[in-house]
Structure formats: structure tokens, C-alpha cells
Write a protein that holds these residues in place. Structure first.
Motif, short mmCIF file in Angstrom:
data_model
loop_
_atom_site.label_atom_id
_atom_site.label_comp_id
_atom_site.label_asym_id
_atom_site.label_seq_id
_atom_site.Cartn_x
_atom_site.Cartn_y
_atom_site.Cartn_z
N ASN A 238 0.99 -1.24 0.37
CA ASN A 238 -0.18 -0.07 0.15
C ASN A 238 0.81 1.58 -0.41
N ASN A 239 2.01 1.25 -0.48
CA ASN A 239 3.11 1.78 -0.39
C ASN A 239 2.55 2.89 -1.31
N ILE A 240 2.97 4.41 -1.26
CA ILE A 240 2.57 5.30 -2.65
C ILE A 240 2.82 5.12 -3.61
N PHE A 241 4.04 4.60 -4.64
CA PHE A 241 4.58 4.47 -5.43
C PHE A 241 3.64 3.08 -6.08
N ALA A 242 3.52 2.02 -4.85
CA ALA A 242 2.86 0.68 -5.19
C ALA A 242 1.06 0.77 -6.24
N ARG A 243 0.80 2.46 -5.44
CA ARG A 243 -0.98 2.92 -5.73
C ARG A 243 -0.98 3.21 -7.06
N ILE A 244 0.57 4.07 -7.05
CA ILE A 244 0.18 5.39 -8.24
C ILE A 244 0.85 4.06 -9.53
N LEU A 245 0.98 2.39 -9.51
CA LEU A 245 1.42 1.41 -10.30
C LEU A 245 -0.23 0.59 -10.43
N ARG A 246 -0.60 0.66 -10.16
CA ARG A 246 -2.14 0.22 -9.94
C ARG A 246 -2.68 1.03 -10.23
N GLY A 247 -2.36 2.41 -10.69
CA GLY A 247 -3.39 3.52 -10.98
C GLY A 247 -4.55 4.23 -9.89
N GLU A 248 -4.35 3.86 -8.72
CA GLU A 248 -5.21 4.14 -7.93
C GLU A 248 -4.75 5.51 -7.54
N ILE A 249 -3.69 5.77 -7.54
CA ILE A 249 -3.27 7.57 -7.39
C ILE A 249 -2.59 8.34 -9.17
N PRO A 250 -3.56 9.20 -9.35
CA PRO A 250 -2.62 10.00 -10.81
C PRO A 250 -0.96 10.20 -10.39
N ASN A 251 -0.56 10.46 -11.79
CA ASN A 251 0.78 10.53 -11.54
C ASN A 251 1.56 11.50 -13.13
N LYS A 252 2.10 12.36 -13.34
CA LYS A 252 2.43 13.08 -14.17
C LYS A 252 3.81 11.87 -14.82
N THR A 253 3.18 11.43 -16.05
CA THR A 253 3.95 10.48 -16.69
C THR A 253 5.01 11.17 -17.36
N SER B 57 16.79 4.45 6.79
CA SER B 57 16.28 5.77 7.87
C SER B 57 17.38 5.90 7.91
N HIS B 58 18.54 6.23 7.97
CA HIS B 58 19.98 6.58 7.85
C HIS B 58 19.79 7.78 6.29
N GLY B 59 19.38 6.72 5.18
CA GLY B 59 18.99 7.35 3.83
C GLY B 59 17.94 8.49 3.41
N MET B 60 17.33 7.95 4.97
CA MET B 60 15.81 8.92 4.16
C MET B 60 14.67 8.87 3.77
N GLN B 61 14.65 7.52 3.39
CA GLN B 61 14.13 7.24 2.41
C GLN B 61 12.20 6.99 2.66
N GLU B 62 11.36 7.96 1.92
CA GLU B 62 10.89 8.32 2.29
C GLU B 62 9.06 7.19 1.86
N VAL B 63 9.75 6.93 0.98
CA VAL B 63 8.66 5.64 -0.01
C VAL B 63 8.97 4.63 -0.19
N PRO B 64 8.94 3.05 0.39
CA PRO B 64 9.66 2.26 0.61
C PRO B 64 9.44 1.16 -0.90
N HIS B 65 9.89 2.00 -2.01
CA HIS B 65 8.89 1.23 -3.44
C HIS B 65 10.91 1.92 -4.06
N TYR B 66 11.70 1.09 -4.10
CA TYR B 66 13.10 1.81 -5.02
C TYR B 66 12.46 2.52 -6.08
N HIS B 67 13.68 3.35 -5.69
CA HIS B 67 13.16 4.77 -6.71
C HIS B 67 15.08 5.61 -7.28
N LEU B 68 15.16 5.55 -8.13
CA LEU B 68 15.89 7.33 -8.24
C LEU B 68 14.97 7.96 -9.03
#
Ligand code: AMP
Length: 123
Positions: free
Chosen positions: A8-23, A97-108
Motif C-alpha cells: 500500500n505504499n504510494i508508488f505501489a498505488r500509482i502503479l495500480r492506477g489508484e493515484i494519478p501521476n505525471k508520467t 532511516s539513515h538514507g531518509m527514504q520516505e517511500v518504501p518502493h525503490y526509486h531513483l
């Protein structure tokens, strides 16, 4: 170490089309979209479609086809957004936590369009 993936992380929801994104770009295994809170004139996030928490897990576990697709997508994004000239860009990823990752789905993060300062702040 394999970390538990939160579906249910926000990027998983984007991938499922539940949240819009500017592709910016979508490929077979990857999606690139504009960061909602850009830190530079160009700030794009590239994510694999697979469920990987962070860079180390993606690098260790993803099949070769996904690894190639992801990195080719990153290169294409740099090209599409005019970042391949001498001014360059920065590609960074945060983990844990040291890297201060907010969204737990890998992203560059791909950032550019201004001088970006030093990589790590002194504090
Ligand atoms: P990180 O701290 O490396 O996990 O970065 C997470 C990034 O995701 C931040 O730069 C946020 O601005 C960005 N972000 C959070 N929610 C969204 C969203 N719905 N669409 C686009 N970017 C987002």
C-alpha cells in the motif's frame, strides 16, 4: 536481507492506477514520473514495476530483463529531459532511516536544471 514490501505504499498505488501521476515514460518493467515536490527544475522519479523496497534489493533480486529495462529507461529519461549535455544531472537513491527514504518502493531520483550543491550536507 529481504525487507517486507508494503503493497500500500504510494508508488505501489500509482502503479495500480489508484493515484494519478505525471508520467514521463512507461516501459515494460519501469515507470518514470515527475516528483510531486520537485527539488530542482527537473526532478523525475524512475521506479521498477516490481515490488522492491530499495536499491540493494532491486540490484540483488531483479531478473536481468528488469535491470536492463530500468537502466535503459533512466537513460531515456535523461535524454528526453535534455540532461545529457555538459551541465549534467544527479541520480540518487535513498534507503532506510539513515538514507531518509520516505517511500518504501525503490526509486531513483533524477535531478537537473540547476547547480545541485554538494552531495551530502554537513549536518
Ligand atoms: P524518498 O525520500 O527518496 O523516499 O523520496 C520520495 C519522493 O517521492 C519525494 O521526493 C516525494 O516528493 C515524492 N512523492 C511522494 N508522493 C508522490 C506522488 N504521489 N507523486 C510523485 N512524487 C511523490
Amino acid at each position: 536481507m529481504t525487507k517486507a514490501y508494503d503493497p500500500n505504499n504510494i508508488f505501489a498505488r500509482i502503479l495500480r492506477g489508484e493515484i494519478p501521476n505525471k508520467t514521463v515514460l512507461e516501459t515494460a518493467h519501469s515507470l518514470a514520473f515527475h516528483d510531486i515536490s520537485p527539488q530542482a527544475p527537473v526532478h523525475v522519479l524512475v521506479i521498477p514495476k516490481g515490488a522492491y523496497v530499495d536499491f540493494a534489493e532491486f540490484a540483488a533480486r531483479a531478473p536481468a530483463e528488469e535491470l536492463v529495462d530500468f537502466h535503459r529507461a533512466c537513460a531515456q529519461v535523461c535524454d528526453m529531459l535534455g540532461l545529457t549535455g555538459p551541465e549534467g544531472y544527479r541520480a540518487i537513491t535513498n534507503a532506510g532511516s539513515h538514507g531518509m527514504q520516505e517511500v518504501p518502493h525503490y526509486h531513483l531520483h533524477i535531478l537537473g536544471g540547476r547547480v545541485l550543491g554538494r552531495l551530502v550536507s554537513p549536518d
